[in-house]
Every structure is written in C-alpha cells, then in structure tokens.
Design a protein around this motif. Sequence first.
Motif, PDB file in Angstrom:
ATOM      1  N   ARG A 125       2.381  16.105 -19.772  1.00  0.00           N
ATOM      2  CA  ARG A 125       2.531  16.177 -21.232  1.00  0.00           C
ATOM      3  C   ARG A 125       2.232  14.851 -21.901  1.00  0.00           C
ATOM      4  O   ARG A 125       2.235  13.781 -21.283  1.00  0.00           O
ATOM      5  CB  ARG A 125       3.938  16.654 -21.609  1.00  0.00           C
ATOM      6  N   ARG A 126       1.984  14.931 -23.187  1.00  0.00           N
ATOM      7  CA  ARG A 126       1.536  13.785 -23.977  1.00  0.00           C
ATOM      8  C   ARG A 126       2.447  12.563 -23.822  1.00  0.00           C
ATOM      9  O   ARG A 126       1.972  11.437 -23.682  1.00  0.00           O
ATOM     10  CB  ARG A 126       1.477  14.209 -25.440  1.00  0.00           C
ATOM     11  N   ASP A 175       0.816  21.253 -26.442  1.00  0.00           N
ATOM     12  CA  ASP A 175       0.745  20.020 -25.650  1.00  0.00           C
ATOM     13  C   ASP A 175       0.064  20.317 -24.314  1.00  0.00           C
ATOM     14  O   ASP A 175       0.700  20.293 -23.260  1.00  0.00           O
ATOM     15  CB  ASP A 175       2.161  19.479 -25.431  1.00  0.00           C
TER      16      ASP A 175
END
Length: 211
Positions: A125-126, A175
């Motif tokens: 994830r980011r 995301d």
Amino acid sequence: MRQPLPPTREPAIHDLASRVRRLGPSCGPVRLVAVDGHAGSGKSTFALRLAEALGGAPVLRLDDIACHGELFGWTGRLLNQVIEPLGRGETAHYSPYDWRARRFGPPRALPPAPVIVLEGVGAGRRALRPYLALLLWMDLPREESWTRGRARDGEEQREFWDGWVPAENEHFAGDPSRPFADLLVRGRPEGYELLPGPSGAGGTDPSDHAR
C-alpha cells in the motif's frame, strides 16, 4: 499452526534471494520485502519459501496486524509498532491478533534483521512503499485467488469471505499495489516464474526509498 515447508530447490526463489541480499536497506538497517496479492493467491507459501532461501529471515504476516474491525485500516498500528522502531534500528514489538478469540495477544518482538518479509493483502500500500526494498505481487487473478481461498478456509469461514471480498475490492480500488510492483510472481507446475513488474524499478535503486 503452519507446518514447516521442506527446503526449496526452486532456482527462481534462490535467484531472488541473491538479488534481495544485494539491495540496500530500506527501513533503517532492514531490507523490507513485501509480498502482496489477492487473498488466496499463495502469498504465505511464497513468503515462507523466500524467507527459508534467505537463511530464515523473519516473516511478518499482516494477518497478525489486521483485525475483524479493521481489515484494511491497520496502517497506523503497523507504522507505530513495527516500521518506526525498525527505522531507528530498534526491536519492534507488535501484538498478533487472534482471529478466533477476536482480540490481540501479548506483544511479540521483531528485531531488525538484515531482511524481513512482509506478507499479506495490502503489503504494498501507498503508506508502506517508501519503506520497501522490493515489492512483489502474486500475479493470480482475483476470482481464481478467492476461489482457492474459500476452498482452503472451508464452510466455517463463508461469512468472513462474504465480507472480505467487497472490502478487498474497495481497498485495491483506492490504493492498488500491482501497478507499483517491482516483480510479478506467477506459480507454475514446476515452481515459480518471476517477471518484471509494472513499476519497472526492479528494486535496484535503494536511493529512491525514504529512510
């Protein structure tokens, strides 16, 4: 409890382990390698085989970080309990979640090893990508992954899966991880195949990672 896997002789995994060792640290002194993909895509097995090829590298399972009330809302807990201490070169302490008892257990120590494998849906994830030395994506379509996961977990977990599927769809819609993967991992009858990922980075330039 998962049974230990037999030693792997798969060339792709040993080549990947050699590649990981050549990478620079990404989270303090740690090379943090993420294995992401849809639920049921084979992340756990692959992560354990890679860890074994790395001489017994620790594996942090995101199933221990998430919980029923926060299937994907665990970013702050992971950063506070694991990423930030490791970034300082300190031993992290996290409380594994018990999915049957529905509560977090006693703290577990995670020292800053040369390589730590982070395994689970959302590992790329980011918020985590700046701390990763390498992002791997298990390249199995979501419907096939979910079918495998449902078969693995059985009727007992049917209700859980009914809630998981829309939650995973919502997470990756907002995301996504696959577009940022350094390498794609595809299962083959004879083992695994590693392909260049969409990011094109290949995990070769540690100067791109935040410290």
